[in-house]
Write an enzyme that holds these catalytic residues in place. Structure first.
Site, mmCIF file in Angstrom:
data_model
loop_
_atom_site.group_PDB
_atom_site.id
_atom_site.type_symbol
_atom_site.label_atom_id
_atom_site.label_comp_id
_atom_site.label_asym_id
_atom_site.label_seq_id
_atom_site.Cartn_x
_atom_site.Cartn_y
_atom_site.Cartn_z
ATOM 1 N N ASP A 328 19.651 32.113 73.789
ATOM 2 C CA ASP A 328 19.522 33.575 73.798
ATOM 3 C C ASP A 328 19.253 34.030 72.368
ATOM 4 O O ASP A 328 20.111 33.885 71.494
ATOM 5 C CB ASP A 328 20.811 34.216 74.333
ATOM 6 C CG ASP A 328 20.647 35.701 74.647
ATOM 7 O OD1 ASP A 328 19.736 36.326 74.071
ATOM 8 O OD2 ASP A 328 21.437 36.231 75.451
ATOM 9 N N ARG A 330 18.403 37.152 71.410
ATOM 10 C CA ARG A 330 18.499 38.599 71.245
ATOM 11 C C ARG A 330 19.503 38.978 70.155
ATOM 12 O O ARG A 330 20.464 38.269 69.903
ATOM 13 C CB ARG A 330 18.916 39.248 72.574
ATOM 14 C CG ARG A 330 17.847 39.158 73.651
ATOM 15 C CD ARG A 330 18.331 39.723 74.972
ATOM 16 N NE ARG A 330 19.417 38.925 75.537
ATOM 17 C CZ ARG A 330 20.020 39.195 76.685
ATOM 18 N NH1 ARG A 330 19.654 40.270 77.386
ATOM 19 N NH2 ARG A 330 20.984 38.421 77.134
#
Length: 396
Positions: A328, A330
């Site tokens: 991930d 983000r």
């Protein structure tokens, strides 16, 4: 007492409705108040009103770039004016007759803000007096010229405004008491150059810049939509409800998912989550921060490559890693900045992802509670949801 943020936002909302505001400068400078309007929304009625109330010189502040596009030369090559106010040659639109009526001046002003207008659309000399603002606005020069152009930029319209000094009844310059009385009489928002400076300086501390705000009626309710320039391509968005929260506003951080939100993909639950979030926030009050972080931050092209691996027994976590990415990628720093700029520093977070909560807390947002958002589980995304729970630690 309103903050500088609140005062500027109130003034901008008034200006976007085609209304006038009063902008004042420092007592140690010109010590005067000007009526300000946005040139894009100039009309014969508002110009006539401005002339009647203000009774000073009607001028049209604009950026240096806009003046150059229209070949507007300075009125003099030897500017000896006390505050170095940069008047250009005066203009009328070529379609004017005398050019002096409120309606013809309004048309000229509006066309100066029409970015499709060219130099050949104007004749000189005329009855409208353009002014050129310094490039960095009130942060470089604390004048009404710069303040008016800054307000046009904040409103998200072409960077051209109109201003007129306000005279008192006896013909002297209107000062504090007279300006306050005028604001009350005509229901005008008041703003100071110092408020604009505070607003601009606060925004400079962030890596993002607020852009245009518009009304967004949707199937889920009425919202306001604001764009934020993140310098990373497409702007991030704030979708804020017009419903006022009774206590703590409800906030959702939604990462863009073209396949789920637009095409209705059943591989994920992103589309149903966004729909449910908008419904809940419209009811309770709050906002959705819409982040352009497709595919957990790897982008749409890499996300589709990840799907190919997932079709051959990889899960989302392992597929991203196999493509050379973090599971991930983000980051929520800019989301936290958007929330701070919007005044949403104490929130309830609509999420199943503990990383979002901790990230916002680390960036200075007070998350008083998390509200689960369980929706969109089906036979196709069942394994994906299991991966979110077991490998991404989602609270499902």
């Amino acid at each position: 007492m309103l903050t500088s943020f609140e005062k500027v936002n109130l003034a901008v909302e008034s200006l976007k409705k085609g209304q006038l505001i009063i902008l004042t400068d420092d007592q140690n400078r010109e010590h005067e108040g000007d009526l300000v309007g946005l040139a894009s929304f100039a009309s014969g009625e508002t110009i006539n009103r401005a002339l009647s109330i203000g009774r000073g010189v009607l001028a049209v502040p604009m950026t240096k770039d806009r003046a150059q596009q229209l070949n507007l030369a300075q009125m003099t090559t030897d500017n000896s004016e006390k505050f170095q106010t940069k008047f250009t040659v005066s203009v009328d639109h070529v379609d004017s007759t005398t050019g002096v009526s409120a309606y013809e001046r309004a048309y000229t002003i509006k066309q100066l803000a029409n970015l499709s207008s060219r130099a050949s659309d104007f004749e000189t000399p005329g009855h409208v007096f353009p002014l050129v603002a310094e490039d960095h606005g009130v942060l470089s020069r604390q004048g009404h010229t710069e303040g008016a152009v800054d307000l046009a930029k904040i409103a998200g319209v072409p960077p051209v405004a109109y201003i007129i000094e306000i005279l008192a009844a006896d013909g002297t310059m209107a000062r504090e008491d007279a300006l306050n009385q005028l604001a009350d009489t005509y229901h005008l928002v008041q703003l100071s150059i110092q408020d604009l400076i505070a607003y601009r300086e606060a925004h400079q501390a962030f890596s993002i810049q607020k852009q245009a705000t518009v009304h967004l009626p949707t199937a889920h309710g009425d919202f306001n939509l604001t764009a934020y320039d993140t310098k990373n391509g497409q702007p991030d968005l704030l979708i804020s409800s017009q419903t006022v929260a009774k206590d703590v506003p409800l906030v959702r951080l939604q990462s863009e998912c073209l396949t789920g939100e637009v095409f209705g993909s059943l591989r994920c639950e992103c589309g149903p989550q966004l729909d449910a979030a908008l419904d809940m926030i419209n009811h309770e009050g709050g906002a959705v921060v819409y982040l352009r972080q497709e595919g957990r931050g790897i982008g749409i092209n890499e996300k589709l490559k990840s799907y190919i691996l997932q079709e051959n027994n990889y899960d989302t976590f392992d597929a991203n890693v196999a493509l050379g990415h973090q599971p991930d990628e983000r980051d929520y720093k800019q989301a936290a900045e958007i929330l701070k700029l919007a005044g949403l520093t104490r929130i309830k977070l609509l999420t199943n992802n503990p990383n979002k909560m901790q990230s916002l807390i680390d960036y200075g947002i007070e998350v008083v509670a998390h509200v689960p958002l369980i929706t969109g589980i089906n036979t196709i995304n069942k394994d994906y949801m299991t991966t979110k729970k077991e490998k991404f630690n989602h609270m499902l």
